[in-house]
Design a protein around this motif. Sequence first.
Motif, PDB file in Angstrom:
ATOM      1  N   ILE A 155     -75.988  59.931 -10.642  1.00 41.42           N
ATOM      2  CA  ILE A 155     -74.642  59.512 -10.266  1.00 41.42           C
ATOM      3  C   ILE A 155     -74.031  58.805 -11.464  1.00 41.42           C
ATOM      4  CG2 ILE A 155     -73.254  58.190  -8.634  1.00 41.42           C
ATOM      5  CD1 ILE A 155     -74.857  60.421  -7.339  1.00 41.42           C
ATOM      6  N   PRO A 156     -72.844  59.207 -11.941  1.00 44.13           N
ATOM      7  CA  PRO A 156     -72.222  58.529 -13.088  1.00 44.13           C
ATOM      8  C   PRO A 156     -72.130  57.025 -12.861  1.00 44.13           C
ATOM      9  CG  PRO A 156     -71.013  60.518 -12.521  1.00 44.13           C
ATOM     10  CD  PRO A 156     -72.018  60.320 -11.431  1.00 44.13           C
ATOM     11  N   SER A 157     -72.386  56.257 -13.893  1.00 39.02           N
ATOM     12  CA  SER A 157     -72.443  54.800 -13.756  1.00 39.02           C
ATOM     13  C   SER A 157     -71.135  54.214 -13.227  1.00 39.02           C
ATOM     14  CB  SER A 157     -72.798  54.156 -15.106  1.00 39.02           C
ATOM     15  OG  SER A 157     -71.850  54.518 -16.097  1.00 39.02           O
ATOM     16  N   ASN A 158     -70.005  54.754 -13.657  1.00 42.57           N
ATOM     17  CA  ASN A 158     -68.721  54.248 -13.164  1.00 42.57           C
ATOM     18  C   ASN A 158     -68.560  54.516 -11.670  1.00 42.57           C
ATOM     19  OD1 ASN A 158     -67.930  53.283 -15.655  1.00 42.57           O
ATOM     20  ND2 ASN A 158     -66.784  55.120 -16.223  1.00 42.57           N
ATOM     21  N   SER A 159     -69.001  55.699 -11.236  1.00 38.22           N
ATOM     22  CA  SER A 159     -68.923  56.045  -9.806  1.00 38.22           C
ATOM     23  C   SER A 159     -69.843  55.153  -8.994  1.00 38.22           C
ATOM     24  CB  SER A 159     -69.294  57.511  -9.601  1.00 38.22           C
ATOM     25  OG  SER A 159     -68.402  58.364 -10.296  1.00 38.22           O
ATOM     26  N   SER A 160     -71.039  54.906  -9.532  1.00 35.49           N
ATOM     27  CA  SER A 160     -72.001  54.056  -8.841  1.00 35.49           C
ATOM     28  C   SER A 160     -71.462  52.649  -8.663  1.00 35.49           C
ATOM     29  CB  SER A 160     -73.323  54.024  -9.623  1.00 35.49           C
ATOM     30  OG  SER A 160     -74.245  53.163  -9.000  1.00 35.49           O
ATOM     31  N   LYS A 161     -70.827  52.131  -9.714  1.00 37.84           N
ATOM     32  CA  LYS A 161     -70.264  50.786  -9.631  1.00 37.84           C
ATOM     33  C   LYS A 161     -69.128  50.741  -8.618  1.00 37.84           C
ATOM     34  CE  LYS A 161     -68.386  47.021 -12.437  1.00 37.84           C
ATOM     35  NZ  LYS A 161     -68.027  46.564 -13.800  1.00 37.84           N
ATOM     36  N   PHE A 162     -68.290  51.776  -8.605  1.00 36.28           N
ATOM     37  CA  PHE A 162     -67.189  51.811  -7.635  1.00 36.28           C
ATOM     38  C   PHE A 162     -67.721  51.818  -6.206  1.00 36.28           C
ATOM     39  CE2 PHE A 162     -64.806  54.559  -4.718  1.00 36.28           C
ATOM     40  CZ  PHE A 162     -63.660  53.786  -4.556  1.00 36.28           C
ATOM     41  N   ILE A 163     -68.757  52.633  -5.955  1.00 34.52           N
ATOM     42  CA  ILE A 163     -69.305  52.734  -4.604  1.00 34.52           C
ATOM     43  C   ILE A 163     -69.901  51.401  -4.166  1.00 34.52           C
ATOM     44  CG2 ILE A 163     -71.039  53.863  -3.163  1.00 34.52           C
ATOM     45  CD1 ILE A 163     -70.665  56.364  -4.895  1.00 34.52           C
ATOM     46  N   SER A 164     -70.607  50.724  -5.066  1.00 30.54           N
ATOM     47  CA  SER A 164     -71.193  49.428  -4.709  1.00 30.54           C
ATOM     48  C   SER A 164     -70.096  48.420  -4.392  1.00 30.54           C
ATOM     49  CB  SER A 164     -72.098  48.913  -5.834  1.00 30.54           C
ATOM     50  OG  SER A 164     -71.347  48.676  -7.012  1.00 30.54           O
ATOM     51  N   LEU A 165     -69.000  48.437  -5.166  1.00 28.66           N
ATOM     52  CA  LEU A 165     -67.875  47.553  -4.889  1.00 28.66           C
ATOM     53  C   LEU A 165     -67.236  47.902  -3.546  1.00 28.66           C
ATOM     54  CD1 LEU A 165     -66.165  47.364  -8.410  1.00 28.66           C
ATOM     55  CD2 LEU A 165     -67.493  45.578  -7.275  1.00 28.66           C
ATOM     56  N   TYR A 166     -67.133  49.203  -3.281  1.00 22.59           N
ATOM     57  CA  TYR A 166     -66.550  49.633  -2.000  1.00 22.59           C
ATOM     58  C   TYR A 166     -67.380  49.121  -0.824  1.00 22.59           C
ATOM     59  CZ  TYR A 166     -65.975  52.451   2.135  1.00 22.59           C
ATOM     60  OH  TYR A 166     -65.824  52.832   3.437  1.00 22.59           O
ATOM     61  N   LEU A 167     -68.696  49.255  -0.905  1.00 25.63           N
ATOM     62  CA  LEU A 167     -69.566  48.825   0.190  1.00 25.63           C
ATOM     63  C   LEU A 167     -69.419  47.326   0.452  1.00 25.63           C
ATOM     64  CD1 LEU A 167     -72.820  50.848  -0.634  1.00 25.63           C
ATOM     65  CD2 LEU A 167     -71.144  51.342   1.157  1.00 25.63           C
ATOM     66  N   LEU A 168     -69.390  46.539  -0.615  1.00 25.77           N
ATOM     67  CA  LEU A 168     -69.229  45.096  -0.462  1.00 25.77           C
ATOM     68  C   LEU A 168     -67.860  44.760   0.125  1.00 25.77           C
ATOM     69  CD1 LEU A 168     -70.763  43.916  -3.858  1.00 25.77           C
ATOM     70  CD2 LEU A 168     -71.768  43.631  -1.592  1.00 25.77           C
ATOM     71  N   PHE A 169     -66.842  45.459  -0.374  1.00 24.68           N
ATOM     72  CA  PHE A 169     -65.485  45.243   0.145  1.00 24.68           C
ATOM     73  C   PHE A 169     -65.407  45.574   1.633  1.00 24.68           C
ATOM     74  CE2 PHE A 169     -61.903  47.998   1.372  1.00 24.68           C
ATOM     75  CZ  PHE A 169     -60.899  47.052   1.508  1.00 24.68           C
ATOM     76  N   SER A 170     -65.953  46.719   2.008  1.00 25.28           N
ATOM     77  CA  SER A 170     -65.862  47.185   3.387  1.00 25.28           C
ATOM     78  C   SER A 170     -66.590  46.262   4.354  1.00 25.28           C
ATOM     79  CB  SER A 170     -66.433  48.612   3.491  1.00 25.28           C
ATOM     80  OG  SER A 170     -66.382  49.067   4.823  1.00 25.28           O
ATOM     81  N   ILE A 171     -67.832  45.896   4.003  1.00 25.07           N
ATOM     82  CA  ILE A 171     -68.621  45.070   4.918  1.00 25.07           C
ATOM     83  C   ILE A 171     -68.041  43.662   4.992  1.00 25.07           C
ATOM     84  CG2 ILE A 171     -70.349  44.189   3.272  1.00 25.07           C
ATOM     85  CD1 ILE A 171     -71.003  45.498   6.828  1.00 25.07           C
ATOM     86  N   GLY A 172     -67.496  43.156   3.871  1.00 19.94           N
ATOM     87  CA  GLY A 172     -66.879  41.839   3.886  1.00 19.94           C
ATOM     88  C   GLY A 172     -65.619  41.818   4.738  1.00 19.94           C
TER      89      GLY A 172
END
Length: 319
Positions: A33-50
């Motif tokens: 998984i491209p590093s930029n995509s991976s970072k975006f997804i991790s940010l999305y998960l934190l944003f969504s659950i928060g």
Amino acid sequence: MDLHLLVDNLTNPALLFFFLGILAVQLKSDLEIPSNSSKFISLYLLFSIGFKGGLELSHSELNLEILWSLLFGIFLAVSVPIYAFLILRRKFSVENSGAIAAAYGSVSAVTFVTAISFLEIEAIDFGGHMVAVMALMEAPSIIVGVILMSICQGRKKRTSFKKVLHHSVTNGSVLLILGSLVIGFLANDQQAEGIKPFTTDIFKGFLAVFLLDMGITSGRKLTDFLKKGWFALLFSLIVPVINGSFVAWFSQYVTDSEGNRFLFAILAASASYIAVPAAMRLAAPKANPSLYIPMALAITFPFNITLGMPLYLYLVQHF
């Protein structure tokens, strides 16, 4: 343990993508998984659950149970690194012991997110305030780890400690989860409904892709880690089980909610491989990241999301 529950968890598509990532590494595939995509997804998960946690919290009345839950989470984040440090000092240096202890006292946001998905599959309710508990557990263990290292080294690193304290509080993952929690708390139902397709409908798909990336990362680190000896391997399996099992039982004195007790157990059993390593680069540059990161990511994380979650839920439901 309920074997049906275990099988359901092991056949969860998101978890199977994690195994696919490990398999890809073993087969020497070029899948990544491209590093930029991976970072975006991790940010999305934190944003969504928060955000969802804040929304749930806005519908909850502030009561003694919520206050006790917050205090209990902080207590775990302070006490776990202390006893873990004492065990680790039998085999490791002060720096490595402090870094590992901080990692196991802190929490894994990804494990927490996966646990919430697990509860949703099992149709078990939980309180939105548990997101706040998770966010509050990030920083204290880092601070305790630094203090323990300073005590053992016989000197105070005031400058370093100040930097680590600032970094642990303003760490991107901590700041995003807390900020999203506050925004979700302030938003009304109509406003929240407007972004529900983004925060809820695509959540499990993004989680599956992220776990695929975690599987690839874990697979790459696992081989090198296994060469470092049995003590680290046993620690990264036994200590989380002890923490999770004890909290699964003891949390009955904090809350009656099965979902909240399960999340407490997961938080106690998980280990940080994002916030703590970032902080330890400043506080303990001599600590070996190829030791404490694989322990948390390649051993403890896979155990918790496969066998750990059914085990802790079983203990919660029977005690």
